[in-house]
Design an enzyme around this catalytic site. Structure first.
Site, PDB file in Angstrom:
ATOM      1  N   ASP A  87      -3.903   5.565   1.138  1.00 45.30           N
ATOM      2  CA  ASP A  87      -4.014   4.417   2.044  1.00 45.30           C
ATOM      3  C   ASP A  87      -5.457   3.934   2.078  1.00 45.30           C
ATOM      4  O   ASP A  87      -6.372   4.679   2.429  1.00 45.30           O
ATOM      5  CB  ASP A  87      -3.554   4.801   3.455  1.00 45.30           C
ATOM      6  CG  ASP A  87      -3.217   3.577   4.302  1.00 45.30           C
ATOM      7  OD1 ASP A  87      -4.017   2.621   4.293  1.00 45.30           O
ATOM      8  OD2 ASP A  87      -2.186   3.586   4.969  1.00 45.30           O
TER       9      ASP A  87
ATOM     10  N   HIS B  80      -1.312   1.193   1.565  1.00 47.50           N
ATOM     11  CA  HIS B  80      -0.899   0.693   2.878  1.00 47.50           C
ATOM     12  C   HIS B  80       0.438  -0.033   2.752  1.00 47.50           C
ATOM     13  O   HIS B  80       0.576  -1.210   3.075  1.00 47.50           O
ATOM     14  CB  HIS B  80      -1.983  -0.226   3.447  1.00 47.50           C
ATOM     15  CG  HIS B  80      -1.949  -0.330   4.946  1.00 47.50           C
ATOM     16  ND1 HIS B  80      -2.113   0.763   5.775  1.00 47.50           N
ATOM     17  CD2 HIS B  80      -1.759  -1.387   5.769  1.00 47.50           C
ATOM     18  CE1 HIS B  80      -2.030   0.372   7.022  1.00 47.50           C
ATOM     19  NE2 HIS B  80      -1.807  -0.922   7.058  1.00 47.50           N
TER      20      HIS B  80
ATOM     21  N   SER C 246       0.933   0.803  10.965  1.00 45.54           N
ATOM     22  CA  SER C 246      -0.450   0.349  11.001  1.00 45.54           C
ATOM     23  C   SER C 246      -0.889   0.157  12.452  1.00 45.54           C
ATOM     24  O   SER C 246      -0.866   1.111  13.222  1.00 45.54           O
ATOM     25  CB  SER C 246      -0.609  -0.922  10.168  1.00 45.54           C
ATOM     26  OG  SER C 246      -1.957  -1.190   9.911  1.00 45.54           O
TER      27      SER C 246
END
Length: 425
Positions: free
Chosen positions: A376, A405, A294
Protein backbone atom coordinates in the site's frame (compact mmCIF):
# COMPACT_ATOMS: atom_id res chain seq x y z
CA UNK A 1 -33.09 -12.70 -4.12
CA UNK A 2 -31.01 -15.82 -3.43
CA UNK A 3 -27.58 -15.33 -1.73
CA UNK A 4 -25.66 -16.58 -4.80
CA UNK A 5 -27.45 -14.06 -7.02
CA UNK A 6 -26.77 -11.30 -4.51
CA UNK A 7 -23.06 -12.04 -4.48
CA UNK A 8 -22.99 -12.27 -8.28
CA UNK A 9 -24.63 -8.85 -8.56
CA UNK A 10 -22.19 -7.39 -6.09
CA UNK A 11 -19.24 -8.97 -7.86
CA UNK A 12 -20.21 -7.36 -11.16
CA UNK A 13 -20.48 -3.95 -9.51
CA UNK A 14 -17.24 -4.43 -7.62
CA UNK A 15 -15.24 -5.55 -10.64
CA UNK A 16 -16.49 -2.48 -12.50
CA UNK A 17 -15.16 -0.28 -9.70
CA UNK A 18 -11.85 -2.11 -9.73
CA UNK A 19 -11.29 -1.14 -13.37
CA UNK A 20 -10.75 2.35 -11.99
CA UNK A 21 -9.16 1.49 -8.65
CA UNK A 22 -6.58 -1.06 -9.77
CA UNK A 23 -3.52 -0.23 -11.86
CA UNK A 24 -3.97 -0.75 -15.58
CA UNK A 25 -2.10 -3.50 -17.41
CA UNK A 26 0.99 -2.44 -19.33
CA UNK A 27 2.90 -3.94 -22.24
CA UNK A 28 6.02 -4.50 -20.13
CA UNK A 29 5.63 -6.21 -16.76
CA UNK A 30 8.19 -5.77 -14.00
CA UNK A 31 7.74 -8.37 -11.27
CA UNK A 32 9.44 -8.17 -7.87
CA UNK A 33 8.99 -10.98 -5.34
CA UNK A 34 10.47 -11.54 -1.86
CA UNK A 35 12.00 -14.97 -1.32
CA UNK A 36 9.59 -15.84 1.52
CA UNK A 37 6.23 -16.94 0.12
CA UNK A 38 4.23 -15.01 2.72
CA UNK A 39 6.52 -11.95 2.40
CA UNK A 40 7.24 -12.18 6.16
CA UNK A 41 10.62 -12.36 7.88
CA UNK A 42 12.07 -12.47 11.35
CA UNK A 43 13.82 -9.41 12.70
CA UNK A 44 17.51 -9.64 11.77
CA UNK A 45 16.94 -11.68 8.62
CA UNK A 46 17.99 -10.61 5.14
CA UNK A 47 15.31 -10.39 2.49
CA UNK A 48 16.20 -11.34 -1.07
CA UNK A 49 14.10 -10.03 -3.95
CA UNK A 50 13.69 -11.82 -7.27
CA UNK A 51 13.24 -9.62 -10.34
CA UNK A 52 11.84 -10.52 -13.73
CA UNK A 53 10.85 -8.39 -16.72
CA UNK A 54 8.46 -9.60 -19.41
CA UNK A 55 7.00 -8.26 -22.63
CA UNK A 56 4.11 -10.15 -24.19
CA UNK A 57 4.59 -12.59 -21.29
CA UNK A 58 8.08 -13.44 -22.56
CA UNK A 59 11.19 -12.76 -20.46
CA UNK A 60 13.27 -9.85 -21.78
CA UNK A 61 16.85 -11.10 -21.84
CA UNK A 62 19.75 -8.71 -21.30
CA UNK A 63 17.67 -5.81 -20.04
CA UNK A 64 19.16 -3.45 -17.43
CA UNK A 65 17.13 -2.89 -14.25
CA UNK A 66 17.58 -0.18 -11.61
CA UNK A 67 16.67 -0.96 -8.01
CA UNK A 68 16.20 0.95 -4.76
CA UNK A 69 15.90 -0.70 -1.35
CA UNK A 70 14.56 1.27 1.62
CA UNK A 71 12.20 1.14 4.58
CA UNK A 72 8.86 2.36 3.21
CA UNK A 73 8.80 6.07 2.37
CA UNK A 74 12.02 6.97 4.23
CA UNK A 75 15.77 6.98 3.58
CA UNK A 76 17.31 4.85 0.81
CA UNK A 77 19.45 1.97 2.08
CA UNK A 78 20.83 0.72 -1.21
CA UNK A 79 20.48 1.40 -4.92
CA UNK A 80 22.10 0.13 -8.05
CA UNK A 81 21.70 -1.50 -11.45
CA UNK A 82 21.94 -5.05 -12.71
CA UNK A 83 21.68 -6.70 -16.12
CA UNK A 84 19.06 -9.46 -16.27
CA UNK A 85 20.88 -11.85 -18.61
CA UNK A 86 18.00 -14.27 -18.93
CA UNK A 87 15.31 -11.76 -17.96
CA UNK A 88 15.63 -12.50 -14.26
CA UNK A 89 17.89 -11.51 -11.38
CA UNK A 90 18.13 -11.17 -7.61
CA UNK A 91 19.12 -8.48 -5.11
CA UNK A 92 19.73 -9.03 -1.43
CA UNK A 93 19.00 -6.46 1.26
CA UNK A 94 21.01 -5.95 4.42
CA UNK A 95 19.57 -7.17 7.71
CA UNK A 96 16.48 -5.43 9.00
CA UNK A 97 16.79 -5.15 12.76
CA UNK A 98 13.45 -3.77 13.91
CA UNK A 99 9.75 -4.46 13.36
CA UNK A 100 8.63 -2.87 10.12
CA UNK A 101 8.72 -3.05 6.34
CA UNK A 102 11.45 -3.00 3.71
CA UNK A 103 10.61 -2.14 0.11
CA UNK A 104 12.47 -2.98 -3.11
CA UNK A 105 11.52 -0.82 -6.10
CA UNK A 106 12.66 -1.86 -9.58
CA UNK A 107 12.42 0.08 -12.83
CA UNK A 108 13.41 -0.55 -16.45
CA UNK A 109 13.35 1.57 -19.59
CA UNK A 110 11.96 0.11 -22.81
CA UNK A 111 11.65 2.15 -26.01
CA UNK A 112 12.03 5.36 -24.04
CA UNK A 113 9.32 4.54 -21.52
CA UNK A 114 9.91 3.66 -17.87
CA UNK A 115 8.16 0.74 -16.22
CA UNK A 116 8.43 0.04 -12.50
CA UNK A 117 6.97 -1.81 -9.56
CA UNK A 118 7.95 -2.84 -6.05
CA UNK A 119 7.53 -5.45 -3.34
CA UNK A 120 7.53 -4.96 0.41
CA UNK A 121 8.83 -7.43 2.96
CA UNK A 122 7.38 -7.44 6.48
CA UNK A 123 9.56 -7.97 9.54
CA UNK A 124 7.47 -9.16 12.49
CA UNK A 125 4.82 -6.47 11.90
CA UNK A 126 2.80 -7.75 14.85
CA UNK A 127 5.50 -6.16 17.06
CA UNK A 128 5.18 -2.65 15.59
CA UNK A 129 4.29 -0.11 18.26
CA UNK A 130 2.71 3.30 17.59
CA UNK A 131 4.67 6.53 17.86
CA UNK A 132 1.67 8.63 18.79
CA UNK A 133 0.59 8.86 22.42
CA UNK A 134 -2.77 9.02 24.16
CA UNK A 135 -3.64 12.46 25.59
CA UNK A 136 -4.60 12.36 29.27
CA UNK A 137 -7.95 14.00 28.50
CA UNK A 138 -8.73 11.98 25.35
CA UNK A 139 -11.80 10.25 26.80
CA UNK A 140 -13.00 13.43 28.47
CA UNK A 141 -12.68 15.35 25.20
CA UNK A 142 -14.76 12.86 23.21
CA UNK A 143 -17.32 12.28 25.98
CA UNK A 144 -17.86 16.03 26.02
CA UNK A 145 -18.35 15.98 22.25
CA UNK A 146 -20.90 13.16 22.44
CA UNK A 147 -22.72 15.00 25.21
CA UNK A 148 -22.90 18.09 22.99
CA UNK A 149 -24.21 15.94 20.14
CA UNK A 150 -26.88 14.34 22.33
CA UNK A 151 -28.48 17.74 22.93
CA UNK A 152 -29.10 18.18 19.20
CA UNK A 153 -32.23 16.56 17.78
CA UNK A 154 -31.71 14.18 14.86
CA UNK A 155 -34.45 15.84 12.80
CA UNK A 156 -34.31 13.29 9.96
CA UNK A 157 -35.56 14.27 6.52
CA UNK A 158 -36.03 11.29 4.20
CA UNK A 159 -36.68 11.90 0.51
CA UNK A 160 -37.69 8.87 -1.53
CA UNK A 161 -35.60 8.36 -4.67
CA UNK A 162 -37.98 6.42 -6.96
CA UNK A 163 -35.39 6.14 -9.73
CA UNK A 164 -33.16 4.08 -7.43
CA UNK A 165 -35.84 1.93 -5.81
CA UNK A 166 -36.41 -1.67 -6.86
CA UNK A 167 -39.33 -4.04 -6.49
CA UNK A 168 -38.03 -5.04 -3.04
CA UNK A 169 -36.03 -2.05 -1.83
CA UNK A 170 -36.78 1.57 -1.00
CA UNK A 171 -33.99 4.11 -1.37
CA UNK A 172 -33.96 7.50 0.35
CA UNK A 173 -31.76 10.55 0.41
CA UNK A 174 -31.33 11.35 4.11
CA UNK A 175 -30.57 14.57 5.97
CA UNK A 176 -29.91 14.57 9.72
CA UNK A 177 -28.65 17.22 12.12
CA UNK A 178 -25.08 17.05 13.40
CA UNK A 179 -22.95 19.42 15.41
CA UNK A 180 -22.15 22.45 13.23
CA UNK A 181 -24.31 21.38 10.32
CA UNK A 182 -25.73 18.24 8.78
CA UNK A 183 -24.91 14.70 7.79
CA UNK A 184 -26.30 13.46 4.49
CA UNK A 185 -26.51 9.92 3.21
CA UNK A 186 -28.34 7.27 1.22
CA UNK A 187 -30.59 4.80 3.03
CA UNK A 188 -31.49 1.51 1.36
CA UNK A 189 -33.93 -0.73 3.20
CA UNK A 190 -36.20 -3.69 2.43
CA UNK A 191 -39.78 -2.80 1.54
CA UNK A 192 -41.02 -5.87 3.37
CA UNK A 193 -42.12 -5.13 6.92
CA UNK A 194 -39.78 -6.51 9.56
CA UNK A 195 -36.69 -5.93 11.64
CA UNK A 196 -33.27 -6.11 9.99
CA UNK A 197 -29.61 -5.79 10.99
CA UNK A 198 -27.91 -2.65 9.74
CA UNK A 199 -24.67 -1.82 7.93
CA UNK A 200 -23.20 1.67 8.20
CA UNK A 201 -20.87 2.56 5.32
CA UNK A 202 -18.38 5.32 6.12
CA UNK A 203 -16.57 6.94 3.18
CA UNK A 204 -13.07 7.04 1.81
CA UNK A 205 -11.32 10.38 1.36
CA UNK A 206 -12.55 12.91 -1.14
CA UNK A 207 -15.77 14.67 -2.09
CA UNK A 208 -18.25 12.79 -4.26
CA UNK A 209 -21.88 11.73 -4.67
CA UNK A 210 -23.09 8.45 -3.15
CA UNK A 211 -25.54 5.86 -4.40
CA UNK A 212 -26.19 3.55 -1.48
CA UNK A 213 -26.11 -0.24 -1.43
CA UNK A 214 -29.37 -1.59 -2.83
CA UNK A 215 -27.96 -5.11 -3.07
CA UNK A 216 -27.36 -5.18 0.71
CA UNK A 217 -30.99 -4.25 1.33
CA UNK A 218 -32.02 -7.00 -1.08
CA UNK A 219 -29.95 -9.34 1.08
CA UNK A 220 -31.94 -8.34 4.17
CA UNK A 221 -30.02 -5.42 5.68
CA UNK A 222 -30.76 -1.80 6.44
CA UNK A 223 -27.87 -0.12 4.61
CA UNK A 224 -26.87 3.49 5.28
CA UNK A 225 -24.05 5.17 3.34
CA UNK A 226 -22.99 8.60 4.58
CA UNK A 227 -20.97 11.53 3.29
CA UNK A 228 -18.96 13.53 5.81
CA UNK A 229 -18.83 17.05 4.42
CA UNK A 230 -22.24 18.37 5.44
CA UNK A 231 -23.54 18.65 1.87
CA UNK A 232 -26.20 16.59 0.04
CA UNK A 233 -24.81 13.44 -1.58
CA UNK A 234 -27.07 13.39 -4.64
CA UNK A 235 -25.83 16.47 -6.49
CA UNK A 236 -24.12 16.67 -9.86
CA UNK A 237 -20.53 15.43 -9.76
CA UNK A 238 -19.26 18.85 -10.89
CA UNK A 239 -20.34 20.32 -7.53
CA UNK A 240 -18.04 17.94 -5.67
CA UNK A 241 -15.20 18.42 -8.14
CA UNK A 242 -15.35 22.20 -7.58
CA UNK A 243 -15.35 21.77 -3.80
CA UNK A 244 -12.45 19.32 -4.04
CA UNK A 245 -10.42 21.91 -5.91
CA UNK A 246 -11.61 24.84 -3.79
CA UNK A 247 -13.19 25.15 -0.36
CA UNK A 248 -12.59 21.54 0.69
CA UNK A 249 -9.10 21.12 -0.75
CA UNK A 250 -6.91 19.45 1.89
CA UNK A 251 -9.83 19.50 4.33
CA UNK A 252 -7.93 17.13 6.62
CA UNK A 253 -5.56 19.92 7.70
CA UNK A 254 -8.34 22.43 8.53
CA UNK A 255 -7.84 23.84 12.04
CA UNK A 256 -5.23 21.19 12.76
CA UNK A 257 -3.89 23.34 15.60
CA UNK A 258 -7.28 23.55 17.39
CA UNK A 259 -8.81 20.29 18.59
CA UNK A 260 -12.21 21.88 19.28
CA UNK A 261 -12.54 23.07 15.68
CA UNK A 262 -10.45 20.55 13.75
CA UNK A 263 -12.25 19.22 10.67
CA UNK A 264 -12.51 15.64 11.85
CA UNK A 265 -14.21 16.47 15.15
CA UNK A 266 -17.47 17.14 13.35
CA UNK A 267 -16.85 14.12 11.09
CA UNK A 268 -16.21 11.65 13.91
CA UNK A 269 -19.24 12.83 15.86
CA UNK A 270 -21.21 12.70 12.62
CA UNK A 271 -20.54 8.96 12.47
CA UNK A 272 -22.06 8.64 15.94
CA UNK A 273 -25.03 10.68 14.73
CA UNK A 274 -25.44 8.22 11.83
CA UNK A 275 -25.76 5.43 14.41
CA UNK A 276 -28.36 7.56 16.24
CA UNK A 277 -30.35 7.74 13.01
CA UNK A 278 -30.16 4.01 12.33
CA UNK A 279 -31.25 3.29 15.88
CA UNK A 280 -34.35 5.44 15.35
CA UNK A 281 -35.59 3.36 12.39
CA UNK A 282 -38.53 1.03 12.93
CA UNK A 283 -36.91 -1.52 10.60
CA UNK A 284 -33.69 -1.77 12.65
CA UNK A 285 -33.34 -4.93 14.76
CA UNK A 286 -30.66 -3.66 17.16
CA UNK A 287 -27.58 -5.18 15.51
CA UNK A 288 -25.18 -2.97 13.54
CA UNK A 289 -21.83 -3.21 11.79
CA UNK A 290 -19.67 -0.42 10.38
CA UNK A 291 -17.39 -0.74 7.38
CA UNK A 292 -15.22 1.25 4.98
CA UNK A 293 -11.83 1.52 3.33
CA UNK A 294 -8.95 4.02 3.63
CA UNK A 295 -10.48 7.07 5.33
CA UNK A 296 -13.53 4.81 5.67
CA UNK A 297 -11.37 2.14 7.32
CA UNK A 298 -10.25 4.81 9.76
CA UNK A 299 -13.82 5.95 10.40
CA UNK A 300 -14.90 2.33 10.99
CA UNK A 301 -12.37 1.98 13.82
CA UNK A 302 -13.15 5.47 15.14
CA UNK A 303 -16.89 4.78 15.22
CA UNK A 304 -16.42 1.45 17.01
CA UNK A 305 -14.06 3.11 19.49
CA UNK A 306 -16.47 5.97 20.19
CA UNK A 307 -19.82 4.20 20.14
CA UNK A 308 -20.52 1.04 22.11
CA UNK A 309 -23.67 0.39 20.06
CA UNK A 310 -21.50 -0.96 17.24
CA UNK A 311 -21.47 -4.77 17.20
CA UNK A 312 -18.91 -5.51 14.45
CA UNK A 313 -16.50 -3.63 12.25
CA UNK A 314 -14.78 -4.45 8.96
CA UNK A 315 -11.98 -2.16 7.80
CA UNK A 316 -9.84 -2.07 4.69
CA UNK A 317 -6.46 -0.24 4.84
CA UNK A 318 -7.32 2.31 7.57
CA UNK A 319 -5.93 5.80 7.00
CA UNK A 320 -5.15 8.40 9.70
CA UNK A 321 -3.16 5.82 11.67
CA UNK A 322 -0.01 6.77 13.61
CA UNK A 323 0.24 10.15 11.94
CA UNK A 324 3.43 11.03 13.84
CA UNK A 325 5.46 8.19 12.31
CA UNK A 326 7.42 10.56 10.07
CA UNK A 327 8.60 12.49 13.13
CA UNK A 328 10.23 9.27 14.35
CA UNK A 329 12.05 8.24 11.18
CA UNK A 330 9.44 5.90 9.77
CA UNK A 331 6.28 6.02 7.66
CA UNK A 332 3.20 7.72 9.09
CA UNK A 333 -0.39 7.26 8.00
CA UNK A 334 -2.34 9.03 5.30
CA UNK A 335 -2.55 11.96 4.72
CA UNK A 336 1.14 12.03 5.69
CA UNK A 337 0.71 15.48 7.23
CA UNK A 338 3.98 15.50 9.17
CA UNK A 339 6.36 15.20 6.23
CA UNK A 340 7.02 18.94 5.93
CA UNK A 341 7.90 21.93 8.11
CA UNK A 342 4.54 23.62 7.60
CA UNK A 343 2.66 20.98 9.56
CA UNK A 344 5.45 19.90 11.89
CA UNK A 345 4.41 22.36 14.58
CA UNK A 346 4.01 21.29 18.23
CA UNK A 347 0.38 22.44 18.43
CA UNK A 348 -0.53 20.53 15.26
CA UNK A 349 1.25 17.39 16.45
CA UNK A 350 -0.57 17.57 19.77
CA UNK A 351 -3.95 18.11 18.12
CA UNK A 352 -3.41 15.14 15.81
CA UNK A 353 -3.40 12.80 18.80
CA UNK A 354 -7.10 13.46 19.40
CA UNK A 355 -7.90 12.27 15.87
CA UNK A 356 -5.32 9.53 15.31
CA UNK A 357 -6.94 6.15 14.65
CA UNK A 358 -4.41 4.49 16.96
CA UNK A 359 -5.98 6.19 19.95
CA UNK A 360 -9.48 5.08 19.00
CA UNK A 361 -8.23 1.56 18.34
CA UNK A 362 -7.24 1.40 22.01
CA UNK A 363 -10.94 1.58 22.91
CA UNK A 364 -12.35 -0.88 20.36
CA UNK A 365 -14.05 -3.76 22.18
CA UNK A 366 -16.00 -5.38 19.35
CA UNK A 367 -14.98 -8.16 17.00
CA UNK A 368 -13.32 -6.89 13.85
CA UNK A 369 -12.24 -8.03 10.38
CA UNK A 370 -9.32 -6.19 8.75
CA UNK A 371 -7.50 -6.43 5.43
CA UNK A 372 -4.72 -4.63 3.56
CA UNK A 373 -1.56 -5.17 1.54
CA UNK A 374 2.13 -4.67 2.24
CA UNK A 375 2.49 -2.70 -0.99
CA UNK A 376 0.00 0.00 0.00
CA UNK A 377 1.52 3.27 -1.16
CA UNK A 378 -1.19 5.51 0.33
CA UNK A 379 -1.68 4.03 3.79
CA UNK A 380 1.72 2.61 4.76
CA UNK A 381 1.46 -0.84 6.39
CA UNK A 382 3.63 0.34 9.28
CA UNK A 383 0.94 2.85 10.21
CA UNK A 384 -1.91 0.36 9.86
CA UNK A 385 -0.19 -2.26 12.00
CA UNK A 386 0.41 0.44 14.62
CA UNK A 387 -3.35 0.74 15.03
CA UNK A 388 -4.19 -2.93 14.64
CA UNK A 389 -1.66 -4.05 17.22
CA UNK A 390 -3.20 -2.00 20.05
CA UNK A 391 -6.72 -3.36 19.53
CA UNK A 392 -7.66 -5.44 22.57
CA UNK A 393 -10.61 -7.31 21.11
CA UNK A 394 -11.23 -10.40 19.02
CA UNK A 395 -9.82 -9.61 15.58
CA UNK A 396 -8.57 -11.14 12.38
CA UNK A 397 -6.22 -9.66 9.81
CA UNK A 398 -6.25 -10.81 6.19
CA UNK A 399 -3.07 -9.66 4.45
CA UNK A 400 -2.91 -9.74 0.65
CA UNK A 401 0.75 -8.68 0.38
CA UNK A 402 0.93 -7.56 -3.25
CA UNK A 403 -2.06 -5.21 -3.11
CA UNK A 404 -1.42 -1.51 -3.06
CA UNK A 405 -4.28 0.88 -2.26
CA UNK A 406 -6.84 -1.40 -3.88
CA UNK A 407 -8.43 -4.77 -3.20
CA UNK A 408 -9.04 -8.04 -4.99
CA UNK A 409 -12.69 -9.11 -5.40
CA UNK A 410 -11.84 -12.08 -3.19
CA UNK A 411 -11.12 -9.73 -0.27
CA UNK A 412 -14.58 -8.24 -0.47
CA UNK A 413 -16.13 -11.67 -0.79
CA UNK A 414 -14.36 -12.77 2.39
CA UNK A 415 -15.37 -9.61 4.20
CA UNK A 416 -19.01 -9.89 3.23
CA UNK A 417 -19.24 -13.56 4.13
CA UNK A 418 -17.83 -12.78 7.59
CA UNK A 419 -19.79 -9.56 8.08
CA UNK A 420 -23.14 -10.94 6.94
CA UNK A 421 -22.80 -14.08 9.03
CA UNK A 422 -21.98 -12.10 12.17
CA UNK A 423 -24.81 -9.63 11.70
CA UNK A 424 -27.32 -12.45 11.09
CA UNK A 425 -26.35 -14.43 14.17
Amino acid sequence: MKPKKIFSTFLILFISAQLIAQPRRELVKVIVTPNHTDWNYQIGEQAEFSISVMRNNVLMKGIEASYVIQPELVEVWDEGKLVLKDGTGKVKAKKFNQPGFLRCTVSVEVDGKEYSTYATAGFEPDKIKPTTTLPADFEEFWNKGKEELSKIQINPVLTLMPERCTATVDVYHVQIDNIKGKIFGILSKPKKEGKYPSILHVPGAGIRPYYGDVWEAEAGFVSFTIGIHGIPVNLDKSVYDNLQQGALSNYWTTNLDDKDNAYFRRVYLGCVRAVDFIESLDSYNGKIGVTGGSQGGALSIVTAGLDDRIDYLAAFYPALSDLTGFLHGRAGGWPKIFRDDYTNKPEKVETSKYFDVVNFARFVKVQGWYSWGYNDNVCPPTSMHSAYNVIDAKKELHVFPETQHWTFPEQHELKNEWFFEKLRE
